[in-house]
Design an enzyme around this catalytic site. Structure first.
Site, PDB file in Angstrom:
ATOM      1  N   SER A   1      -2.312  46.186 -51.335  1.00  0.00           N
ATOM      2  CA  SER A   1      -3.530  47.032 -51.383  1.00  0.00           C
ATOM      3  C   SER A   1      -3.433  48.357 -50.402  1.00  0.00           C
ATOM      4  CB  SER A   1      -4.743  46.447 -51.423  1.00  0.00           C
ATOM      5  OG  SER A   1      -5.182  45.925 -52.949  1.00  0.00           O
TER       6      SER A   1
ATOM      7  N   LYS B   1      -2.951  51.539 -51.355  1.00  0.00           N
ATOM      8  CA  LYS B   1      -3.860  52.408 -52.205  1.00  0.00           C
ATOM      9  C   LYS B   1      -4.073  53.511 -51.353  1.00  0.00           C
ATOM     10  CE  LYS B   1      -5.675  48.218 -54.441  1.00  0.00           C
ATOM     11  NZ  LYS B   1      -6.591  47.364 -54.650  1.00  0.00           N
TER      12      LYS B   1
ATOM     13  N   TYR C   1       0.876  50.669 -61.499  1.00  0.00           N
ATOM     14  CA  TYR C   1       0.085  49.807 -60.105  1.00  0.00           C
ATOM     15  C   TYR C   1       0.682  48.633 -59.769  1.00  0.00           C
ATOM     16  CZ  TYR C   1      -3.755  47.381 -58.062  1.00  0.00           C
ATOM     17  OH  TYR C   1      -4.772  46.555 -57.379  1.00  0.00           O
TER      18      TYR C   1
ATOM     19  N   TYR D   1     -12.693  45.824 -48.641  1.00  0.00           N
ATOM     20  CA  TYR D   1     -13.716  45.022 -49.847  1.00  0.00           C
ATOM     21  C   TYR D   1     -14.997  44.627 -49.106  1.00  0.00           C
ATOM     22  CZ  TYR D   1      -9.046  45.140 -51.662  1.00  0.00           C
ATOM     23  OH  TYR D   1      -7.663  45.259 -52.009  1.00  0.00           O
TER      24      TYR D   1
ATOM     25  N   VAL E   1      -3.629  41.731 -50.229  1.00  0.00           N
ATOM     26  CA  VAL E   1      -3.355  40.618 -50.138  1.00  0.00           C
ATOM     27  C   VAL E   1      -2.269  39.666 -49.679  1.00  0.00           C
ATOM     28  CG1 VAL E   1      -5.293  40.124 -51.755  1.00  0.00           C
ATOM     29  CG2 VAL E   1      -3.072  40.403 -52.498  1.00  0.00           C
TER      30      VAL E   1
HETATM   31  N1  GLU Z   1      -2.081  43.637 -56.349  1.00  0.00           N
HETATM   32  C1  GLU Z   1      -3.255  43.157 -55.718  1.00  0.00           C
HETATM   33  C2  GLU Z   1      -4.160  42.950 -57.111  1.00  0.00           C
HETATM   34  O1  GLU Z   1      -4.330  43.909 -57.869  1.00  0.00           O
HETATM   35  C3  GLU Z   1      -3.947  43.796 -55.002  1.00  0.00           C
HETATM   36  C4  GLU Z   1      -5.000  43.125 -54.322  1.00  0.00           C
HETATM   37  C5  GLU Z   1      -4.925  43.459 -52.696  1.00  0.00           C
HETATM   38  O2  GLU Z   1      -3.870  43.614 -52.076  1.00  0.00           O
HETATM   39  O3  GLU Z   1      -6.035  43.178 -52.336  1.00  0.00           O
HETATM   40  O4  GLU Z   1      -4.853  42.013 -57.388  1.00  0.00           O
END
Ligand code: GLU
Length: 313
Positions: free
Chosen positions: A68, A71, A195, A247, A265
């Protein structure tokens, strides 16, 4: 009179030593099988100061799945293409919900709370995909990362992408749900394909800290002097990182570290000390909110010792 700050390079190597000695590491992400194989013992840190000083410790050259953290960069690209129109598709408020939550989407007519929860990031990726083939959209994202990092070795880990493609049922649910509200323009499977691949970009702490420099330097890419984005936009992306980058652990991160940051993650965190440094840490073990446990601990120590919290001494 301000106290003298410690030397950056020795502080970073001290922190790496301290992290290596700790046994509380959290748990690696299990819901993406390829990430579950990563050894929780890794720890890396890289700091690029505004004067160009590079301070590294631990496994700072070892590539990991940025997940993430990608992003931040897709948001930057999409803002470049759509400007403030982007905010019609996605909000910019903290969610207070887990990264893959679906309930909020129902209450808010398919408009994701912010661009960093999974739903919001999928909506942003869909905007980047519009008018392109998935391969072209991914090429644009990857070239952007390579340019920012000054490194053509940044790659996409196909095994991680395939692993998530096979098991990403929750993200498919989020995407289909948004599609039903008309929030996605492209076929769900194409948007998700881009994605999953953007999340599977592999970078080392050093490469990631290099890529984040423009956010620490008012939008400017230090090597070329190019203005990647205007200072106001860099400030705003940092603001969204601070409020939404971890988050439902964003409040805790701001409280403890006091810097804009984005976690993934894979255990990576990109943190920005505006005007001072771009920082990347990596420790694959996660806390309950899905954020790197030791990554946060290390950033808390760094920000405190260097007096970098944006909230003051
Ligand atoms: N590719 C992971 C998902 O979509 C990213 C989540 C993350 O890194 O927090 O669940």
């Amino acid at each position: 009179m301000s106290a003298t700050l410690p030397d950056l390079e020795s502080t970073v190597s001290e922190i790496a030593d301290e992290m290596r000695a700790r046994s509380d590491r959290g748990a690696v992400a299990h819901y993406i099988p390829e990430l579950a194989r990563v050894d929780a013992k890794h720890f890396g840190i890289a700091v690029i100061a505004a004067d160009g000083t590079v301070a590294c410790g631990g496994d700072s050259d070892m590539p990991f799945s940025i997940q993430s953290v990608s992003k931040v960069f897709t948001l930057t690209l999409a803002l470049g293409r759509y400007g403030d129109r982007l905010w019609r598709r996605v909000g910019r408020e903290p969610s207070g919900s887990p990264f893959n939550s679906i309930v909020q989407l129902e209450r808010e007519q398919g408009i994701p709370r912010n661009p960093f929860i999974n739903a919001g990031a999928i909506a942003v990726t869909d905007m980047i995909l519009s008018g392109h083939q998935p391969r072209e959209a991914l090429g644009e994202i990857l070239s952007f990362m390579r340019f920012l990092a000054d490194d053509t070795d940044v790659i996409i880990d196909e095994a991680v992408a395939a692993s998530e493609q096979r098991t990403g049922f929750r993200n498919a649910a989020l995407a289909n749900y948004m599609k039903s509200f008309g929030v996605l323009d492209n076929p769900v499977e194409l948007t998700l394909g881009v994605y999953f691949h953007q999340c599977a970009i592999a970078m080392s702490c050093k490469q990631l800290a290099m890529a984040g420099r423009f956010l620490a330097q008012s939008g400017c890419h230090p090597k070329t002097g190019l203005q990647v984005i205007q200072p106001e936009r860099a400030r705003r992306i940092n603001a969204v990182m601070l409020t939404c980058g971890h988050y439902d652990g964003s409040g805790e991160f701001a409280y403890r570290v006091g810097l804009p940051g984005k976690s993934g993650v894979g255990g990576g965190i990109l943190a920005i000390a505006p005007g001072k440094a771009s920082i990347a840490v990596w420790s694959p073990g996660l806390d309950a909110a899905g954020n790197s446990h030791l990554g946060r601990v290390a950033l808390e120590a760094l920000s405190k010792r260097m007096n970098w919290s944006i909230f003051g001494a």
